[in-house]
Design an enzyme around this catalytic site. Structure first.
Site, short mmCIF file in Angstrom:
data_model
loop_
_atom_site.label_atom_id
_atom_site.label_comp_id
_atom_site.label_asym_id
_atom_site.label_seq_id
_atom_site.Cartn_x
_atom_site.Cartn_y
_atom_site.Cartn_z
N GLU A 91 0.82 -1.20 0.00
CA GLU A 91 0.00 0.00 0.00
C GLU A 91 0.87 1.26 0.00
O GLU A 91 1.90 1.31 0.66
CB GLU A 91 -0.90 0.02 1.24
CG GLU A 91 -1.89 -1.13 1.28
CD GLU A 91 -2.68 -1.16 2.57
OE1 GLU A 91 -2.67 -0.14 3.28
OE2 GLU A 91 -3.30 -2.19 2.87
N CYS A 325 -3.05 0.94 8.24
CA CYS A 325 -1.99 0.20 7.56
C CYS A 325 -2.37 -1.27 7.36
O CYS A 325 -2.71 -1.96 8.31
CB CYS A 325 -0.71 0.30 8.39
SG CYS A 325 0.72 -0.42 7.58
#
Length: 357
Positions: A91, A325
């Site tokens: 990501e 996250c």
């Protein structure tokens, strides 16, 4: 691809240092590889063999990473699910005010109990080339002047690759050294290596608790360094670089949002060259943690300010698009697993050869 391999590929064409630096600078800044003075064609500043090699090299670099999906947030951020050449995903997050958060590992070995990234452990390291490739993807979408190594993974566990990328971005990538942020849970190797580097990044330290026993519960595989010692080591680096340490504190309702913890922060950070970033937890249905109420967050922030601690509330970017996250990757992995299971089920239900249906 590590960055030294890229250099060797360029040298193999007979290019000299000045040519290699020019190509790498162009790549790091998101420009065409043959970019140069506007009024001069490439043949005036790049040798023929190198120019012939650039299309193939551009294909290699473009294959390092691609955006599988993009998820704009209401706060001006955009979360990118980035697919690497081997099909693994990481990501990256485009942040408000020209920032970009990138990942340094696929998975994580620290195992923070409130983080989705570490649930499956460490799968593999992200190379320095793949880190810079994430920056290129971000720069293709908007202006980027600040890069935080704060996505998936623990940078100190992939030190060589992270510092390789930081040195490139701080020399050729046009990013100010204080705008390159190395985020860590705390590791002695960080305090040994960073002061020796040509490009000395700013440091962000994930503290989360001033109590060693609670911190060990929240970060079960982080090095067992007492919070007070971590702050002292960080203070030395802050005074060396003249950049304040950014202490990260994920606020977890009923766990580390007490005034006892706030008093611990005051005790450790009073007089220190530091900023305390309170980060309200980005809740996910997969974990039981919750963020404190807004009133509580405001109360804690005012308390720290009144005690002379420079404090900001930094909401995780993209909370409406799985901003925590590892959350976007986890959602994508779950969806992929679901599609696979559906295909298997359909295959099993399908009539075999010779069946009358």
């Amino acid at each position: 691809m590590r960055l030294d391999a890229l250099r060797q590929t360029l040298y193999a064409t007979g290019a000299k240092d000045c040519h290699v630096d020019r190509v790498i600078r162009a790549w790091a800044q998101g420009k065409p590889l043959d970019a140069g003075p506007r009024s001069h064609p490439p043949e005036t500043y790049l040798p023929l063999a190198l120019r012939h090699a650039l299309p193939g090299l551009n294909e290699q670099l473009s294959a390092l990473a691609r955006v599988r999906s993009e998820h704009p947030g209401e706060d001006g951020s955009a979360r990118l699910l980035v697919e690497l050449a081997d099909g693994q995903t990481v990501e990256s997050v485009l942040l408000p005010r020209d920032g970009l958060c990138i990942s340094t590992q696929i998975g994580c070995a620290v195992g923070c109990t409130f983080c989705m990234t570490g649930r499956d452990g460490l799968l593999r390291q992200v190379s320095s080339g793949e880190m810079v490739a994430q920056v290129i993807l971000g720069r293709a979408r908007r202006k980027v002047t600040r890069i935080v190594f704060m996505g998936m993974g623990e940078p100190s566990h992939n030190m060589d690759n992270v510092l390789d990328a930081i040195n490139l971005l701080g020399t050729f990538g046009g990013i100010g050294h204080k705008n390159l942020v190395f985020s860590t849970v705390g590791d002695y190797r960080v305090f040994e290596r960073l002061p020796q580097e040509i490009v000395k990044p700013a440091l962000a330290l994930s503290l989360h608790s001033t109590r060693a026993e609670l911190r060990a519960e929240l970060l079960p595989k982080a090095p067992r360094i007492d919070p007070a010692e971590l702050v002292e080591l960080s203070e030395i680096y802050a005074r060396t670089t003249s950049y304040p340490i950014q202490y990260q504190w994920t606020l977890l309702d009923g766990i580390n949002d007490s005034f006892e913890e706030m008093d611990g922060i005051v005790r450790l950070l009073s007089g220190k060259y530091a900023i305390m970033n309170l980060i309200p937890y980005n809740a996910t249905a997969a974990l039981a943690y919750r963020r404190p109420p807004v009133e509580r967050i405001t109360e804690l922030t005012r308390y720290l300010h009144a005690q002379g601690i420079r404090t900001t509330v930094r909401n995780s970017a993209g909370q409406d698009v799985d901003g925590g996250c590892g959350q976007l990757r986890a959602r994508d992995s779950a969806a992929s697993a679901g599609r696979t299971s559906q295909r298997i089920a359909e295959h099993r239900r399908a009539p075999g050869p010779g069946s009358s249906g």
